[in-house]
Design a protein around this motif. Structure first.
Motif, PDB file in Angstrom:
ATOM      1  N   LEU A 144      59.706 -39.776 -72.386  1.00  0.00           N
ATOM      2  CA  LEU A 144      59.922 -39.648 -73.818  1.00  0.00           C
ATOM      3  C   LEU A 144      59.442 -40.904 -74.536  1.00  0.00           C
ATOM      4  O   LEU A 144      59.319 -41.975 -73.929  1.00  0.00           O
ATOM      5  N   PRO A 145      59.154 -40.805 -75.850  1.00  0.00           N
ATOM      6  CA  PRO A 145      58.665 -41.975 -76.585  1.00  0.00           C
ATOM      7  C   PRO A 145      59.664 -43.133 -76.548  1.00  0.00           C
ATOM      8  O   PRO A 145      60.876 -42.932 -76.638  1.00  0.00           O
ATOM      9  N   ASP A 146      59.139 -44.348 -76.418  1.00  0.00           N
ATOM     10  CA  ASP A 146      59.944 -45.583 -76.474  1.00  0.00           C
ATOM     11  C   ASP A 146      61.016 -45.654 -75.390  1.00  0.00           C
ATOM     12  O   ASP A 146      62.049 -46.296 -75.569  1.00  0.00           O
ATOM     13  N   VAL A 147      60.790 -44.983 -74.272  1.00  0.00           N
ATOM     14  CA  VAL A 147      61.719 -45.037 -73.139  1.00  0.00           C
ATOM     15  C   VAL A 147      60.974 -45.663 -71.958  1.00  0.00           C
ATOM     16  O   VAL A 147      59.866 -45.233 -71.630  1.00  0.00           O
ATOM     17  N   PRO A 148      61.554 -46.678 -71.303  1.00  0.00           N
ATOM     18  CA  PRO A 148      60.816 -47.419 -70.272  1.00  0.00           C
ATOM     19  C   PRO A 148      60.670 -46.692 -68.938  1.00  0.00           C
ATOM     20  O   PRO A 148      59.897 -47.115 -68.082  1.00  0.00           O
ATOM     21  N   PHE A 149      61.431 -45.615 -68.730  1.00  0.00           N
ATOM     22  CA  PHE A 149      61.348 -44.901 -67.458  1.00  0.00           C
ATOM     23  C   PHE A 149      61.251 -43.401 -67.729  1.00  0.00           C
ATOM     24  O   PHE A 149      61.694 -42.911 -68.768  1.00  0.00           O
ATOM     25  N   PRO A 150      60.657 -42.627 -66.820  1.00  0.00           N
ATOM     26  CA  PRO A 150      60.503 -41.188 -67.051  1.00  0.00           C
ATOM     27  C   PRO A 150      61.858 -40.474 -67.105  1.00  0.00           C
ATOM     28  O   PRO A 150      62.791 -40.826 -66.376  1.00  0.00           O
ATOM     29  N   LEU A 151      61.946 -39.483 -67.967  1.00  0.00           N
ATOM     30  CA  LEU A 151      63.117 -38.607 -67.964  1.00  0.00           C
ATOM     31  C   LEU A 151      63.086 -37.733 -66.726  1.00  0.00           C
ATOM     32  O   LEU A 151      64.112 -37.504 -66.070  1.00  0.00           O
ATOM     33  N   LEU A 152      61.898 -37.253 -66.390  1.00  0.00           N
ATOM     34  CA  LEU A 152      61.711 -36.317 -65.281  1.00  0.00           C
ATOM     35  C   LEU A 152      60.580 -36.829 -64.407  1.00  0.00           C
ATOM     36  O   LEU A 152      59.524 -37.217 -64.911  1.00  0.00           O
ATOM     37  N   SER A 153      60.804 -36.842 -63.103  1.00  0.00           N
ATOM     38  CA  SER A 153      59.777 -37.284 -62.156  1.00  0.00           C
ATOM     39  C   SER A 153      59.744 -36.351 -60.958  1.00  0.00           C
ATOM     40  O   SER A 153      60.657 -35.553 -60.755  1.00  0.00           O
TER      41      SER A 153
END
Length: 211
Positions: A144-153
């Motif tokens: 997601l925008p401005d998030v340092p790690f993936p929401l889903l991987s």
């Protein structure tokens, strides 16, 4: 945070609780504990309809109360929710040794067994929110925008070794602990405390995905 043994104990107790209280356990009654080697986990299967089909059904429901139109709607709905149009998700709750919390892993495929791409997964009712503009979605992760790690991987199931998608558990502990402190009661025994913590985890993750 939990230890692996606390996660296993909480999972077994949660399954037993919601099997014995079906009127109050609609959201959690389908989960079962798999006592596998080397690590046990919770598992269940759930079906979703693609957004486009759900919208078609919703649009057809605006036809009104005319019996003839309602009959056509029922026929159309039965057609649009045929077996080929369902998305089947195998879902697992496993223990993350890195973050010391449960983590949700899942697969998603069509009724014919074809695995869904990330774009196709995002077009199902699995997510409870609109993916924001500017999100980075590729074949391996959703950030997601401005998030340092993936929401889903993507990652392998810790026990089964099969490819899955998983929700990144980095901030889960803080979110769950904050909610849990608001409901925790001093006289709870250890089992009650662990089960209620895990129920709070499900509530937290359920704000992102339709569990």
């Amino acid at each position: 945070m939990l230890t692996r043994s606390q996660f296993a104990a909480a999972s077994r107790a949660l399954v037993a609780k919601h099997e014995s209280n079906p009127p109050f356990s609609t959201l959690l009654r389908d989960w079962e504990w798999i006592d596998a080697f080397p690590y046990g986990y919770l598992a269940r299967s759930k079906r979703y309809i693609r957004n486009s089909l759900s919208q078609s059904s919703a649009d057809s429901s605006q036809l009104g109360d005319d019996p003839g139109l309602q009959e056509e709607e029922d026929s159309a709905t039965a057609h649009t929710t045929s077996e080929a149009e369902w998305v089947i998700s195998q879902q697992f709750v496993v223990f993350s040794a890195t973050f010391q919390v449960p983590a949700l892993y899942f697969t998603a495929h069509k009724a014919n067994g074809t695995t869904l791409s990330l774009d196709e997964i995002m077009n199902t009712k699995l997510f409870k929110f609109e993916i924001p503009i500017g999100s980075d979605a590729n074949g391996f992760a959703l950030t997601l925008p401005d998030v340092p790690f993936p929401l889903l991987s993507q990652g392998d199931h810790p026990t089964l070794g099969t490819p899955c998608w998983y929700l990144h558990p980095c901030e889960t502990s803080n979110a769950v602990d904050e909610l849990f402190r608001e409901v925790m009661e001093a006289d709870w025994d250890e089992e009650t405390r662990l089960v209620r913590w895990l129920e709070t985890w499900f509530m937290t993750v359920g704000g992102v995905l339709d569990l």
